[in-house]
Design a protein around this motif. Structure first.
Motif, PDB file in Angstrom:
ATOM      1  N   ARG A   1       0.820  -1.202   0.000  1.00  0.00           N
ATOM      2  CA  ARG A   1       0.000   0.000   0.000  1.00  0.00           C
ATOM      3  C   ARG A   1       0.857   1.256   0.000  1.00  0.00           C
ATOM      4  NH1 ARG A   1      -3.924   2.658   4.660  1.00  0.00           N
ATOM      5  NH2 ARG A   1      -4.489   4.459   3.403  1.00  0.00           N
ATOM      6  N   TRP A   2       1.967   1.230   0.726  1.00  0.00           N
ATOM      7  CA  TRP A   2       2.799   2.419   0.866  1.00  0.00           C
ATOM      8  C   TRP A   2       3.809   2.558  -0.261  1.00  0.00           C
ATOM      9  CZ3 TRP A   2       1.265   5.928   4.289  1.00  0.00           C
ATOM     10  CH2 TRP A   2       0.388   5.507   5.290  1.00  0.00           C
ATOM     11  N   ALA A   3       3.678   1.718  -1.291  1.00  0.00           N
ATOM     12  CA  ALA A   3       4.580   1.821  -2.439  1.00  0.00           C
ATOM     13  C   ALA A   3       4.314   3.099  -3.231  1.00  0.00           C
ATOM     14  CB  ALA A   3       4.410   0.599  -3.342  1.00  0.00           C
ATOM     15  N   LYS A   4       3.122   3.683  -3.094  1.00  0.00           N
ATOM     16  CA  LYS A   4       2.782   4.939  -3.763  1.00  0.00           C
ATOM     17  C   LYS A   4       2.490   6.015  -2.723  1.00  0.00           C
ATOM     18  CE  LYS A   4       1.000   2.862  -8.028  1.00  0.00           C
ATOM     19  NZ  LYS A   4       1.950   3.492  -8.972  1.00  0.00           N
ATOM     20  N   SER A   5       2.636   7.269  -3.146  1.00  0.00           N
ATOM     21  CA  SER A   5       2.499   8.391  -2.218  1.00  0.00           C
ATOM     22  C   SER A   5       1.054   8.629  -1.784  1.00  0.00           C
ATOM     23  CB  SER A   5       3.046   9.665  -2.859  1.00  0.00           C
ATOM     24  OG  SER A   5       4.406   9.498  -3.237  1.00  0.00           O
ATOM     25  N   TYR A   6       0.096   8.326  -2.682  1.00  0.00           N
ATOM     26  CA  TYR A   6      -1.311   8.621  -2.399  1.00  0.00           C
ATOM     27  C   TYR A   6      -2.193   7.410  -2.697  1.00  0.00           C
ATOM     28  CZ  TYR A   6       0.499  13.403  -2.591  1.00  0.00           C
ATOM     29  OH  TYR A   6       1.237  14.540  -2.384  1.00  0.00           O
ATOM     30  N   ASP A   7      -3.312   7.336  -1.987  1.00  0.00           N
ATOM     31  CA  ASP A   7      -4.316   6.320  -2.284  1.00  0.00           C
ATOM     32  C   ASP A   7      -5.183   6.751  -3.464  1.00  0.00           C
ATOM     33  OD1 ASP A   7      -3.622   4.525  -0.197  1.00  0.00           O
ATOM     34  OD2 ASP A   7      -4.622   5.843   1.235  1.00  0.00           O
ATOM     35  N   VAL A   8      -5.474   8.044  -3.547  1.00  0.00           N
ATOM     36  CA  VAL A   8      -6.360   8.527  -4.601  1.00  0.00           C
ATOM     37  C   VAL A   8      -5.963   9.942  -5.031  1.00  0.00           C
ATOM     38  CG1 VAL A   8      -8.039   9.354  -2.879  1.00  0.00           C
ATOM     39  CG2 VAL A   8      -8.793   8.946  -5.231  1.00  0.00           C
ATOM     40  N   CYS A   9      -6.034  10.167  -6.333  1.00  0.00           N
ATOM     41  CA  CYS A   9      -5.828  11.502  -6.902  1.00  0.00           C
ATOM     42  C   CYS A   9      -7.193  12.039  -7.320  1.00  0.00           C
ATOM     43  CB  CYS A   9      -4.888  11.419  -8.106  1.00  0.00           C
ATOM     44  SG  CYS A   9      -4.661  12.981  -8.981  1.00  0.00           S
ATOM     45  N   ILE A  10      -7.537  13.255  -6.880  1.00  0.00           N
ATOM     46  CA  ILE A  10      -8.838  13.860  -7.184  1.00  0.00           C
ATOM     47  C   ILE A  10      -8.694  14.766  -8.403  1.00  0.00           C
ATOM     48  CG2 ILE A  10     -10.804  15.117  -6.271  1.00  0.00           C
ATOM     49  CD1 ILE A  10     -10.123  12.641  -4.641  1.00  0.00           C
ATOM     50  N   CYS A  11      -9.378  14.428  -9.495  1.00  0.00           N
ATOM     51  CA  CYS A  11      -9.369  15.240 -10.720  1.00  0.00           C
ATOM     52  C   CYS A  11     -10.697  15.995 -10.794  1.00  0.00           C
ATOM     53  CB  CYS A  11      -9.194  14.351 -11.952  1.00  0.00           C
ATOM     54  SG  CYS A  11      -7.671  13.375 -11.945  1.00  0.00           S
ATOM     55  N   HIS A  12     -10.630  17.319 -10.863  1.00  0.00           N
ATOM     56  CA  HIS A  12     -11.858  18.126 -10.777  1.00  0.00           C
ATOM     57  C   HIS A  12     -11.661  19.480 -11.443  1.00  0.00           C
ATOM     58  CE1 HIS A  12     -10.235  20.986  -7.768  1.00  0.00           C
ATOM     59  NE2 HIS A  12      -9.462  19.953  -7.456  1.00  0.00           N
TER      60      HIS A  12
END
Length: 218
Positions: free
Chosen positions: A69-80
């Motif tokens: 899980r911690w292999a990436k900086s974020y769980d979700v990127c919000i595009c808006h």
């Protein structure tokens, strides 16, 4: 003459048992050496076996769901769209306040000042496990939002479960053609919509080494 012959005949002979004992005594160093080699071999085999028993545990530790899980900086990127910032901030506040500790990338808050906007966006998309695309009238009218959507889809062909379309204030017929192969979340009822977004983020995490990144309740 007769006395000399008598003494010769009376000279004690070395018994066969004594000879055998002597022979065994002479061979004992070899036996001891052989025993030593056997003991050393057994010890070495035990050591190798012990090492073999340790390695699977270390592999499990390396490939554990937590580390993945911690292999990436974020769980979700919000595009808006910028026109939906107030709604997005409320949604992010809800997600980050949950016990699961969802890590969100919000461009106006988390992008590095002075860096190129496109570079920051591409980095955020690559360093997030999934992406929420907030599809609103403002989103559909903004070329920059379209670019964000295409970047997310390009990162994972056919989305691969990582893009999460969220519809707000638009008719179903206006749903972008690029996303029509994907189910979406309707946030007409805000509280229910936020809960669905949270649950989907936790379920949509990519798998690494055959194990789900998040194994808790959803």
């Amino acid at each position: 003459m007769a006395g000399w012959v008598r003494r010769l005949l009376q000279k004690p002979k070395q018994s066969s048992s004594s000879a055998g004992s002597s022979l065994n005594t002479k061979q004992s160093p070899s036996s001891s050496s052989s025993s030593s080699v056997t003991t050393t071999s057994s010890s070495t085999s035990s050591s190798v076996a012990s090492l073999g028993q340790l390695s699977p545990a270390s592999q499990v530790s390396i490939s554990s769901s937590g580390s993945a899980r911690w292999a990436k900086s974020y769980d979700v990127c919000i595009c808006h769209s910028n026109g939906d910032l107030e709604f997005v901030e409320e949604m992010v506040s809800y997600l980050e306040s949950q016990t699961e500790g969802i890590r969100c990338f919000l461009q106006l808050r988390d992008a590095m000042p002075g860096s190129a906007i496109t570079t920051e966006l591409c980095d955020a998309v690559q360093n997030s496990h999934c992406w929420v695309l907030l599809i609103t009238p403002s989103f559909l009218e903004d070329p920059w939002c379209r670019y964000q959507m295409h970047q997310a889809l390009a990162e994972a062909p056919m989305a691969n479960g990582r893009a999460i379309p969220v519809l707000k204030g638009i008719d179903r017929r206006d749903y972008p053609r690029e996303l029509r192969c994907l189910y979406y979340i309707d946030v007409t009822r805000k509280e229910n919509g936020f809960r669905q977004i949270k649950d989907t983020i936790l379920r949509c995490k990519l798998t690494v080494g055959g194990s789900r990144l998040y194994n808790g309740p959803v």
